[in-house]
Design a protein around this motif. Structure first.
Motif, PDB file in Angstrom:
ATOM      1  N   LEU A 439     -48.564 -72.204  57.560  1.00  0.00           N
ATOM      2  CA  LEU A 439     -48.283 -72.679  56.205  1.00  0.00           C
ATOM      3  C   LEU A 439     -48.843 -71.751  55.142  1.00  0.00           C
ATOM      4  CD1 LEU A 439     -47.318 -74.984  54.274  1.00  0.00           C
ATOM      5  CD2 LEU A 439     -49.608 -75.976  54.548  1.00  0.00           C
ATOM      6  N   TYR A 440     -50.107 -71.341  55.300  1.00  0.00           N
ATOM      7  CA  TYR A 440     -50.740 -70.525  54.272  1.00  0.00           C
ATOM      8  C   TYR A 440     -50.158 -69.120  54.214  1.00  0.00           C
ATOM      9  CZ  TYR A 440     -54.136 -74.326  54.144  1.00  0.00           C
ATOM     10  OH  TYR A 440     -54.740 -75.558  54.037  1.00  0.00           O
ATOM     11  N   CYS A 441     -49.619 -68.644  55.332  1.00  0.00           N
ATOM     12  CA  CYS A 441     -48.955 -67.333  55.308  1.00  0.00           C
ATOM     13  C   CYS A 441     -47.540 -67.445  54.732  1.00  0.00           C
ATOM     14  CB  CYS A 441     -48.909 -66.736  56.713  1.00  0.00           C
ATOM     15  SG  CYS A 441     -50.524 -66.198  57.309  1.00  0.00           S
ATOM     16  N   ARG A 442     -46.867 -68.545  55.037  1.00  0.00           N
ATOM     17  CA  ARG A 442     -45.519 -68.745  54.492  1.00  0.00           C
ATOM     18  C   ARG A 442     -45.560 -68.956  52.991  1.00  0.00           C
ATOM     19  NH1 ARG A 442     -41.822 -68.892  52.067  1.00  0.00           N
ATOM     20  NH2 ARG A 442     -39.733 -69.772  52.413  1.00  0.00           N
ATOM     21  N   TYR A 443     -46.593 -69.610  52.505  1.00  0.00           N
ATOM     22  CA  TYR A 443     -46.742 -69.880  51.071  1.00  0.00           C
ATOM     23  C   TYR A 443     -48.134 -69.439  50.609  1.00  0.00           C
ATOM     24  CZ  TYR A 443     -42.564 -72.834  51.346  1.00  0.00           C
ATOM     25  OH  TYR A 443     -41.284 -73.307  51.518  1.00  0.00           O
ATOM     26  N   PRO A 444     -48.347 -68.135  50.386  1.00  0.00           N
ATOM     27  CA  PRO A 444     -49.662 -67.667  49.914  1.00  0.00           C
ATOM     28  C   PRO A 444     -50.049 -68.361  48.607  1.00  0.00           C
ATOM     29  CG  PRO A 444     -48.293 -65.821  50.589  1.00  0.00           C
ATOM     30  CD  PRO A 444     -47.403 -67.026  50.572  1.00  0.00           C
ATOM     31  N   THR A 445     -51.319 -68.706  48.490  1.00  0.00           N
ATOM     32  CA  THR A 445     -51.786 -69.442  47.328  1.00  0.00           C
ATOM     33  C   THR A 445     -51.719 -68.624  46.045  1.00  0.00           C
ATOM     34  OG1 THR A 445     -53.729 -70.448  46.299  1.00  0.00           O
ATOM     35  CG2 THR A 445     -54.147 -68.802  47.978  1.00  0.00           C
ATOM     36  N   VAL A 446     -51.418 -69.291  44.953  1.00  0.00           N
ATOM     37  CA  VAL A 446     -51.404 -68.639  43.640  1.00  0.00           C
ATOM     38  C   VAL A 446     -52.814 -68.221  43.241  1.00  0.00           C
ATOM     39  CG1 VAL A 446     -51.734 -70.768  42.323  1.00  0.00           C
ATOM     40  CG2 VAL A 446     -50.521 -68.861  41.284  1.00  0.00           C
ATOM     41  N   GLN A 447     -53.831 -68.809  43.887  1.00  0.00           N
ATOM     42  CA  GLN A 447     -55.209 -68.455  43.574  1.00  0.00           C
ATOM     43  C   GLN A 447     -55.627 -67.123  44.181  1.00  0.00           C
ATOM     44  OE1 GLN A 447     -57.985 -71.916  43.840  1.00  0.00           O
ATOM     45  NE2 GLN A 447     -56.209 -72.980  44.648  1.00  0.00           N
ATOM     46  N   ASP A 448     -54.770 -66.540  45.006  1.00  0.00           N
ATOM     47  CA  ASP A 448     -55.077 -65.261  45.649  1.00  0.00           C
ATOM     48  C   ASP A 448     -54.614 -64.121  44.751  1.00  0.00           C
ATOM     49  OD1 ASP A 448     -55.398 -63.041  47.254  1.00  0.00           O
ATOM     50  OD2 ASP A 448     -54.628 -64.018  49.055  1.00  0.00           O
ATOM     51  N   TYR A 449     -55.561 -63.526  44.054  1.00  0.00           N
ATOM     52  CA  TYR A 449     -55.236 -62.418  43.153  1.00  0.00           C
ATOM     53  C   TYR A 449     -55.786 -61.097  43.685  1.00  0.00           C
ATOM     54  CZ  TYR A 449     -59.743 -64.312  41.640  1.00  0.00           C
ATOM     55  OH  TYR A 449     -61.015 -64.838  41.615  1.00  0.00           O
ATOM     56  N   HIS A 450     -56.166 -61.057  44.972  1.00  0.00           N
ATOM     57  CA  HIS A 450     -56.677 -59.837  45.592  1.00  0.00           C
ATOM     58  C   HIS A 450     -55.702 -59.238  46.608  1.00  0.00           C
ATOM     59  CE1 HIS A 450     -60.594 -60.050  43.718  1.00  0.00           C
ATOM     60  NE2 HIS A 450     -60.783 -61.276  44.155  1.00  0.00           N
ATOM     61  N   THR A 451     -55.043 -60.076  47.400  1.00  0.00           N
ATOM     62  CA  THR A 451     -54.139 -59.573  48.436  1.00  0.00           C
ATOM     63  C   THR A 451     -52.952 -58.862  47.798  1.00  0.00           C
ATOM     64  OG1 THR A 451     -54.749 -61.419  49.870  1.00  0.00           O
ATOM     65  CG2 THR A 451     -52.751 -60.204  50.442  1.00  0.00           C
ATOM     66  N   PRO A 452     -52.643 -57.629  48.210  1.00  0.00           N
ATOM     67  CA  PRO A 452     -51.517 -56.894  47.616  1.00  0.00           C
ATOM     68  C   PRO A 452     -50.187 -57.581  47.902  1.00  0.00           C
ATOM     69  CG  PRO A 452     -52.350 -55.744  49.548  1.00  0.00           C
ATOM     70  CD  PRO A 452     -53.323 -56.853  49.263  1.00  0.00           C
ATOM     71  N   ALA A 453     -49.212 -57.321  47.042  1.00  0.00           N
ATOM     72  CA  ALA A 453     -47.905 -57.968  47.159  1.00  0.00           C
ATOM     73  C   ALA A 453     -47.245 -57.656  48.495  1.00  0.00           C
ATOM     74  CB  ALA A 453     -47.005 -57.532  46.003  1.00  0.00           C
ATOM     75  N   TRP A 454     -47.400 -56.419  48.992  1.00  0.00           N
ATOM     76  CA  TRP A 454     -46.772 -56.071  50.256  1.00  0.00           C
ATOM     77  C   TRP A 454     -47.365 -56.876  51.407  1.00  0.00           C
ATOM     78  CZ3 TRP A 454     -49.623 -54.487  54.375  1.00  0.00           C
ATOM     79  CH2 TRP A 454     -50.884 -53.936  54.129  1.00  0.00           C
ATOM     80  N   GLY A 455     -48.675 -57.152  51.322  1.00  0.00           N
ATOM     81  CA  GLY A 455     -49.319 -57.937  52.371  1.00  0.00           C
ATOM     82  C   GLY A 455     -48.813 -59.367  52.390  1.00  0.00           C
ATOM     83  N   LYS A 456     -48.670 -59.962  51.208  1.00  0.00           N
ATOM     84  CA  LYS A 456     -48.138 -61.316  51.140  1.00  0.00           C
ATOM     85  C   LYS A 456     -46.700 -61.373  51.656  1.00  0.00           C
ATOM     86  CE  LYS A 456     -50.969 -62.735  47.165  1.00  0.00           C
ATOM     87  NZ  LYS A 456     -50.958 -63.217  45.769  1.00  0.00           N
ATOM     88  N   THR A 457     -45.900 -60.368  51.294  1.00  0.00           N
ATOM     89  CA  THR A 457     -44.504 -60.326  51.739  1.00  0.00           C
ATOM     90  C   THR A 457     -44.420 -60.237  53.260  1.00  0.00           C
ATOM     91  OG1 THR A 457     -43.811 -59.278  49.671  1.00  0.00           O
ATOM     92  CG2 THR A 457     -42.332 -59.059  51.563  1.00  0.00           C
ATOM     93  N   LEU A 458     -45.259 -59.397  53.851  1.00  0.00           N
ATOM     94  CA  LEU A 458     -45.254 -59.250  55.304  1.00  0.00           C
ATOM     95  C   LEU A 458     -45.646 -60.568  55.979  1.00  0.00           C
ATOM     96  CD1 LEU A 458     -45.112 -57.651  57.923  1.00  0.00           C
ATOM     97  CD2 LEU A 458     -47.468 -56.884  57.526  1.00  0.00           C
ATOM     98  N   LEU A 459     -46.696 -61.206  55.505  1.00  0.00           N
ATOM     99  CA  LEU A 459     -47.142 -62.458  56.115  1.00  0.00           C
ATOM    100  C   LEU A 459     -46.100 -63.559  55.947  1.00  0.00           C
ATOM    101  CD1 LEU A 459     -50.909 -62.394  55.090  1.00  0.00           C
ATOM    102  CD2 LEU A 459     -49.963 -62.021  57.376  1.00  0.00           C
ATOM    103  N   LYS A 460     -45.453 -63.618  54.789  1.00  0.00           N
ATOM    104  CA  LYS A 460     -44.408 -64.612  54.566  1.00  0.00           C
ATOM    105  C   LYS A 460     -43.254 -64.409  55.538  1.00  0.00           C
ATOM    106  CE  LYS A 460     -43.239 -65.536  50.283  1.00  0.00           C
ATOM    107  NZ  LYS A 460     -42.894 -65.346  48.863  1.00  0.00           N
ATOM    108  N   SER A 461     -42.927 -63.157  55.789  1.00  0.00           N
ATOM    109  CA  SER A 461     -41.833 -62.853  56.720  1.00  0.00           C
ATOM    110  C   SER A 461     -42.196 -63.256  58.152  1.00  0.00           C
ATOM    111  CB  SER A 461     -41.505 -61.361  56.660  1.00  0.00           C
ATOM    112  OG  SER A 461     -40.518 -61.016  57.610  1.00  0.00           O
ATOM    113  N   LEU A 462     -43.418 -62.933  58.561  1.00  0.00           N
ATOM    114  CA  LEU A 462     -43.844 -63.259  59.917  1.00  0.00           C
ATOM    115  C   LEU A 462     -43.926 -64.771  60.145  1.00  0.00           C
ATOM    116  CD1 LEU A 462     -46.696 -60.626  60.409  1.00  0.00           C
ATOM    117  CD2 LEU A 462     -44.441 -60.621  61.492  1.00  0.00           C
ATOM    118  N   ALA A 463     -44.328 -65.506  59.104  1.00  0.00           N
ATOM    119  CA  ALA A 463     -44.515 -66.946  59.250  1.00  0.00           C
ATOM    120  C   ALA A 463     -43.239 -67.747  59.043  1.00  0.00           C
ATOM    121  CB  ALA A 463     -45.583 -67.431  58.261  1.00  0.00           C
TER     122      ALA A 463
END
Length: 495
Positions: A439-463
């Motif tokens: 769940l947290y990888c599919r929908y990264p929290t808006v409170q996460d302002y450190h993880t780069p956009a590419w990292g969030k995109t990759l995790l969303k894709s995997l999840a």
């Protein structure tokens, strides 16, 4: 005659990144202002709180040591500092107050380094105890007049009657200057670079069976007036540079008629903010009130959805319905507010049956408001004031610890912090952990302002495929990616 003097200690409870203003000792300092001298030690900031506390007492003239204690990890730090002070200065009495000694009074007062326990709201209890010292150490009859106090009469523990609650407006403003420098306390968040915290009201009028607030306040609530709130926000903004606010009120929106003046006041101050709220209250607000919420710059609200069946909510004495969660989510999306919905899993009577239903309901809520945050807790029973004393940890759990030291055992810390429960099976624990990870990888929290956009995109894709198919078990590919990509988890790092 010199003023009485007290050392007020807030043991470490947060990481350096999670430091916030120590409201517990600030509230006590406000009550003592002009009446007694006081010194603060905040273990979240102080690099050596034990030695510095010893240094303060060694300088002389300390009449009482007050320690604020929350259940969980703070208990061990409170033991460490209280034990050191007792060993070095046995003649100086020690008072514990806060949620832990209020909920588990017998365990707290059993400690050899604790002389007194302040139950419930502790400001007046502290002041009256200070005024009674040192006479009370010789003639303990004077202690019987102090409401809200538990104490030791030789081998017998005495619990004085509870103390009525007072409004925060009846006490002076928090003495922020006593902290010397607020810079370490104004932390970055998704709302702003310098986020301050405040508690505008105390208590909650509801009696949810799982909630520690009931143990503390038993349905009492006292609200701060809008003018007092405005003074506090302006002070933090104009003098100390705060750019956003986080409110620790147990229930910020008590009722619509009391919320409107607060919202109108906050709209003039122009600071984004976060708070706790109830789904039923928000769902029933009028469109006019929701417009005021938007104008006030509310960005996020933590809401206890708790369960996905009305029958379970009735057993919990929550006072809400499942439909309120969906209605609140829709309203919040309409007015650009992000909800943080918490769900309680694994109750002792039937730990498995609701879990899969909860997962499906979370997906339903996500369709209503895709940006909503989700926090998953395991059920943690708490003592309820006005009922028989809780002797065991739930109907199927072990006997409650009899000392603070027992409460520091790893299993008890995880249980009381909603991270585990003694009746859960390893399969349940794994299932919930895997779902949360997906769940947290599919929908990264808006409170996460450190993880780069590419990292969030990759995790969303995997999840993504796991989330859609319900195949949460053993998400190895996500585990591999998470070794390279740190993702903020609402479960552990939410405001």
């Amino acid at each position: 005659m010199r003023k009485k003097s007290v050392l007020l200690i807030n043991p470490q409870v947060a990481t350096r990144r999670g430091v916030r203003l120590p409201l517990s000792i600030l509230a006590l300092g406000a009550a003592l202002e002009g009446k007694c001298d006081y010194t603060f030690i905040d273990g979240n900031i102080d690099l050596d709180p034990v030695q510095n506390a010893l240094g303060v007492v060694s300088a002389g003239n300390i009449d009482l040591i007050g320690v604020s204690v929350m259940p969980g990890s703070q208990v061990a730090k409170a033991i460490e500092i209280s034990g050191a002070l007792r060993a070095a200065y046995p003649q100086v009495p020690i008072l514990w107050g806060g949620f832990f000694p209020t909920m588990y009074t017998e365990a707290a007062i059993n400690a050899p380094y604790v002389d007194f326990v302040a139950r419930g709201q502790g400001e007046d209890t502290l002041l009256q105890l200070l005024e009674s010292l040192p006479d009370a150490m010789e003639d303990q009859s004077v202690l019987k007049r102090i409401a809200g106090l538990s104490w030791k009469d030789r081998e017998q523990v005495v619990h004085n009657p509870d103390r009525p609650f007072r409004s925060p407006d009846e006490f002076p403003m928090y003495p922020y200057e006593a902290l010397l420098d607020l810079t370490p306390y104004l932390r970055p968040s998704f709302m702003g670079a310098r986020t301050a915290v405040h508690q505008a009201s105390i208590g909650c009028r509801y009696h949810c069976k799982f909630c520690g607030v009931v143990s503390m306040f038993n349905g009492a609530t006292r609200l701060q007036e809008p003018e007092r709130l405005a003074r506090t926000m302006k002070l933090l903004r104009d003098r100390h540079g705060a750019t956003a606010m986080q409110f620790y009120d147990n229930n910020f929106f008590d009722r619509e008629e009391t919320s409107i003046p607060m919202l109108e006041t906050m709209a003039l101050i122009e600071m984004p903010w976060w708070c706790y709220a109830r789904a039923d209250t928000l769902a029933q607000f009028s469109s006019r009130t929701w417009e005021k919420i938007q104008q006030s710059q509310l960005k996020m609200a933590f809401i206890g959805a708790e369960a996905v069946s009305d029958e379970t909510l009735i057993r919990m004495k929550k006072g809400t319905k499942v439909e309120h969660t969906l209605e609140a989510a829709a309203r919040m999306r309409e007015y650009d507010v992000i909800p943080e919905f918490s769900f309680i899993l694994g109750g002792p009577e039937d730990p498995e049956s609701e879990i899969e239903k909860t997962f499906e309901f979370i997906k339903k809520v996500k369709k209503v408001h895709p940006e909503c945050e989700v926090i998953l807790y395991f059920y943690s029973p708490t003592p309820q004031r006005g009922t028989a004393a809780m002797k065991t940890y739930g109907p199927l759990g072990p006997a409650l610890p009899a000392t603070p030291e027992e409460w520091t055992q790893k299993k008890w810390v995880s249980w009381v912090c909603h991270e585990d429960a003694p009746w859960l099976t390893s399969r349940i624990r794994r299932r919930v952990k895997d779902f949360a990870k997906v769940l947290y990888c599919r929908y990264p929290t808006v409170q996460d302002y450190h993880t780069p956009a590419w990292g969030k995109t990759l995790l969303k894709s995997l999840a993504g495929w796991r989330y859609e198919s319900g195949r949460y078990e053993r998400p190895w590919e996500i585990d591999v990616a998470r070794r390279l990509i740190h993702l903020r988890e609402p479960q552990k790092e939410s405001l």
